[in-house]
Scaffold this active site. Structure first.
Site, mmCIF file in Angstrom:
data_model
loop_
_atom_site.group_PDB
_atom_site.id
_atom_site.type_symbol
_atom_site.label_atom_id
_atom_site.label_comp_id
_atom_site.label_asym_id
_atom_site.label_seq_id
_atom_site.Cartn_x
_atom_site.Cartn_y
_atom_site.Cartn_z
ATOM 1 C CB CYS A 113 4.016 6.582 10.155
ATOM 2 S SG CYS A 113 5.908 6.958 9.639
ATOM 3 C CB CYS A 114 1.673 4.285 6.051
ATOM 4 S SG CYS A 114 2.566 3.016 6.040
ATOM 5 C CB CYS A 196 10.150 2.100 5.820
ATOM 6 S SG CYS A 196 9.261 3.245 4.896
ATOM 7 C CB CYS A 199 7.826 -0.909 8.734
ATOM 8 S SG CYS A 199 7.258 0.668 9.821
ATOM 9 C CB CYS A 222 1.705 1.461 2.858
ATOM 10 S SG CYS A 222 1.924 1.066 1.225
HETATM 11 S S1 SF4 Z 1 6.263 1.799 6.187
HETATM 12 FE FE1 SF4 Z 1 6.825 2.235 8.389
HETATM 13 S S2 SF4 Z 1 8.291 3.958 8.523
HETATM 14 FE FE2 SF4 Z 1 7.585 3.635 6.319
HETATM 15 S S3 SF4 Z 1 6.032 5.173 6.042
HETATM 16 FE FE3 SF4 Z 1 4.968 3.305 6.912
HETATM 17 S S4 SF4 Z 1 4.949 3.373 9.133
HETATM 18 FE FE4 SF4 Z 1 6.333 4.938 8.427
#
Ligand code: SF4
Length: 239
Positions: A113-114, A196, A199, A222
């Site tokens: 996701c990151c 985010c 998270c 991240c």
């Molecule tokens: S912090 Fe969480 S929601 Fe944001 S990009 Fe990374 S995994 Fe995705």
């Protein structure tokens, strides 16, 4: 450029943050930009930059999962400092990401996701610059311990400047108070580090300041400030 950086790197370690910023603006003009997620350190850097040079470039990776307080702060920054924040988005909208990768990817595979929402957009943005400025401090995470004030960023292939590398959290907050710098309202609700919504949680008394990031995962970064191969980034871009 890489060789030039090696030559001045040692001398730059004795420069204060404003000297690092002045050098960067003088050297790279509009091909250098501050990267910020608008944490306390980022706010110090933005305030300092505004005192060194009126117009400076500022960008953020907008994952589209940020807190309303963060978006509010972005509006305040644009009003107070007269800059337009360059907002960089992922190639996939949150809805498209869900269609392609399934629901709540951040809970299944936060690294992926990151990579999709932060690392690939950053790599894309850095492709238009010769240098970027970050607000990382050495004592934030083990991955940041070796940060130099001026360094060659092997991962993205440009100059990276970390003017606050040797600052402490106490220095950051002293600067914010002395100069009445705006900051994210969540800091006053036990959120020392803000990312985010999915998270980030408030920390409890005695917890590490970054314990509220990716709770439940052995993840502290991240990926923006970790050395990875260019091949890896290319793979993400193709994802
Ligand atoms: S912090 Fe969480 S929601 Fe944001 S990009 Fe990374 S995994 Fe995705």
């Amino acid at each position: 450029m890489k060789e030039h950086i090696t030559q001045i790197q040692l001398a730059a370690e004795s420069w204060n943050p404003r000297q690092v910023l002045a050098w960067a603006f003088g050297k790279f003009g509009d091909e250098v930009a501050i990267s910020s997620a608008f944490g306390a350190e980022g706010m110090v850097l933005i305030d300092m930059a505004s005192r060194v040079q009126k117009n400076f470039r500022l960008f953020t990776i907008d994952t589209e999962f940020l807190f309303p307080e963060t978006y509010n702060l972005m509006d305040q920054i644009e009003g107070r400092y007269g800059v337009t924040i360059e907002r960089v988005y992922a190639l996939l909208s949150p809805e498209e990401q869900e269609r392609v990768h399934g629901p709540a990817l951040w809970a299944q595979d936060p690294d992926q996701c990151c990579n999709l929402r932060k690392v690939e957009p950053l790599a894309r943005k850095l492709g238009e610059l010769r240098a970027w400025i970050t607000s990382i401090r050495r004592d934030q995470t083990s991955a940041r311990r070796g940060a130099r004030k001026i360094e060659w960023d092997e991962k993205f292939g440009l100059v990276k400047l970390n003017p606050l590398a040797d600052w402490s959290s106490a220095q950051v907050w002293r600067y914010i108070r002395e100069h009445e710098v705006p900051y994210n309202a969540l800091h006053d609700q036990n959120y020392p580090s803000i990312g985010c919504t999915h998270c980030t949680r408030a920390v409890r008394s005695g917890e590490d300041p970054r314990a509220g990031r990716w709770p439940g995962f052995a993840k502290t970064e991240c990926g923006l400030h970790i050395i990875q191969s260019v091949a890896h980034v290319a793979k993400i871009q193709g994802a």
